[in-house]
Design a protein around this motif. Structure first.
Motif, mmCIF file in Angstrom:
data_model
loop_
_atom_site.group_PDB
_atom_site.id
_atom_site.type_symbol
_atom_site.label_atom_id
_atom_site.label_comp_id
_atom_site.label_asym_id
_atom_site.label_seq_id
_atom_site.Cartn_x
_atom_site.Cartn_y
_atom_site.Cartn_z
ATOM 1 N N LYS A 58 -4.083 -0.633 9.416
ATOM 2 C CA LYS A 58 -4.147 0.379 10.412
ATOM 3 C C LYS A 58 -2.353 0.784 10.739
ATOM 4 O O LYS A 58 -2.153 1.844 11.004
ATOM 5 C CB LYS A 58 -4.408 -0.629 11.689
ATOM 6 C CG LYS A 58 -6.022 -0.901 11.809
ATOM 7 C CD LYS A 58 -6.081 -1.413 13.207
ATOM 8 C CE LYS A 58 -7.683 -1.829 13.282
ATOM 9 N NZ LYS A 58 -8.008 -2.599 14.143
ATOM 10 N N ASP A 61 -1.947 3.618 8.235
ATOM 11 C CA ASP A 61 -2.704 4.847 8.843
ATOM 12 C C ASP A 61 -2.193 5.533 9.866
ATOM 13 O O ASP A 61 -2.167 6.631 10.176
ATOM 14 C CB ASP A 61 -4.244 4.351 9.087
ATOM 15 C CG ASP A 61 -5.012 4.040 7.673
ATOM 16 O OD1 ASP A 61 -4.460 4.361 6.728
ATOM 17 O OD2 ASP A 61 -6.051 3.387 7.850
ATOM 18 N N PRO A 64 1.263 8.032 8.202
ATOM 19 C CA PRO A 64 0.831 8.228 7.153
ATOM 20 C C PRO A 64 1.922 9.345 6.543
ATOM 21 O O PRO A 64 1.919 9.300 5.036
ATOM 22 C CB PRO A 64 -0.314 9.243 7.125
ATOM 23 C CG PRO A 64 -0.628 9.641 8.514
ATOM 24 C CD PRO A 64 0.026 8.632 9.488
ATOM 25 N N GLN A 70 4.071 3.568 3.200
ATOM 26 C CA GLN A 70 3.047 3.524 2.462
ATOM 27 C C GLN A 70 3.302 2.763 0.978
ATOM 28 O O GLN A 70 2.355 2.000 0.758
ATOM 29 C CB GLN A 70 2.767 5.148 1.840
ATOM 30 C CG GLN A 70 2.423 5.751 3.373
ATOM 31 C CD GLN A 70 1.375 5.354 4.280
ATOM 32 O OE1 GLN A 70 0.198 4.969 3.747
ATOM 33 N NE2 GLN A 70 1.675 5.351 5.360
ATOM 34 N N GLU A 92 -9.181 0.039 0.267
ATOM 35 C CA GLU A 92 -8.204 0.450 1.250
ATOM 36 C C GLU A 92 -6.832 0.312 0.523
ATOM 37 O O GLU A 92 -6.089 1.457 0.737
ATOM 38 C CB GLU A 92 -8.407 -0.529 2.207
ATOM 39 C CG GLU A 92 -9.411 -0.504 3.121
ATOM 40 C CD GLU A 92 -9.643 0.619 3.932
ATOM 41 O OE1 GLU A 92 -8.714 1.530 4.101
ATOM 42 O OE2 GLU A 92 -10.733 1.177 4.267
#
Length: 193
Positions: A58, A61, A64, A70, A92
């Motif tokens: 989460k 995400d 992003p 990331q 994921e």
């Protein structure tokens, strides 16, 4: 065989640092991990709950466009899944690493790990599309470092395990890897196979 002991220790340290940052942000008892012994390890690799794994996804995400986030989350979750044998989180992980690569395509390490994550998914599920994705990442990595014997071998393995397999192309990649590193064990094992 591909990751030496020093690299493993370095990655464990990075993962611990990433977790420490996440635990400090999460707080409370839900943010605490249970310590368990890693396979062949010294117990320094904690077991995360499903909630903690979900929170990491989460967090990635939620932002992003943050390439550094990331990269860190994707790599940390990949090494966690690899070390703990937690294959359920691999889709994921692959999704986050794909996004990390898109944001920073020159990050060699992320590119290779994205390929590795897709290769593991393909190995686990027999997913030909994931094998093709792994090949794409390995080729991108080799474009900048063509003498990386480990990545070259992994590229060859994508041809060996393809459906239908392309053993001649695989053999060519294994031999090229062995030109760069004649003692590369996985290349030798793969060539023998």
């Amino acid at each position: 065989n591909g990751i030496n002991r020093g690299e493993q220790e370095k990655l464990r340290g990075e993962l611990a640092a990433a977790r420490a940052g996440g635990a400090a942000q999460g707080g409370g008892s839900a943010g605490k991990a249970q310590t368990a012994s890693a396979p062949g390890g010294d117990g320094s690799f904690p077991t995360l709950t499903d909630e903690q794994l979900g929170n990491a996804v989460k967090q990635a995400d939620a932002d992003p466009s943050n390439a550094e986030l990331q990269n860190k989350v994707g790599q940390a979750l990949y090494f966690y899944a690899w070390e703990k044998g937690n294959a359920q989180i691999l889709p994921e992980v692959a999704r986050i690493l794909k996004r990390a690569h898109a944001l920073d395509p020159k990050n060699y390490r992320t590119t290779v790990i994205a390929g590795d994550a897709h290769f593991l998914i393909a190995s686990r599920d027999g997913n030909a599309a994931a094998l093709g994705e792994a090949r794409k990442y390995y080729e991108a990595a080799l474009a900048s470092q063509p003498d990386d014997a480990q990545v070259r071998t992994n590229l060859g393995r994508t041809y060996f395990f393809d459906k239908p397999p392309n053993p001649q192309r695989a053999i060519g990649e294994y031999r090229r890897a062995l030109q760069a590193d004649p003692r590369q064990e996985l290349s030798l094992q793969s060539l023998a196979a």
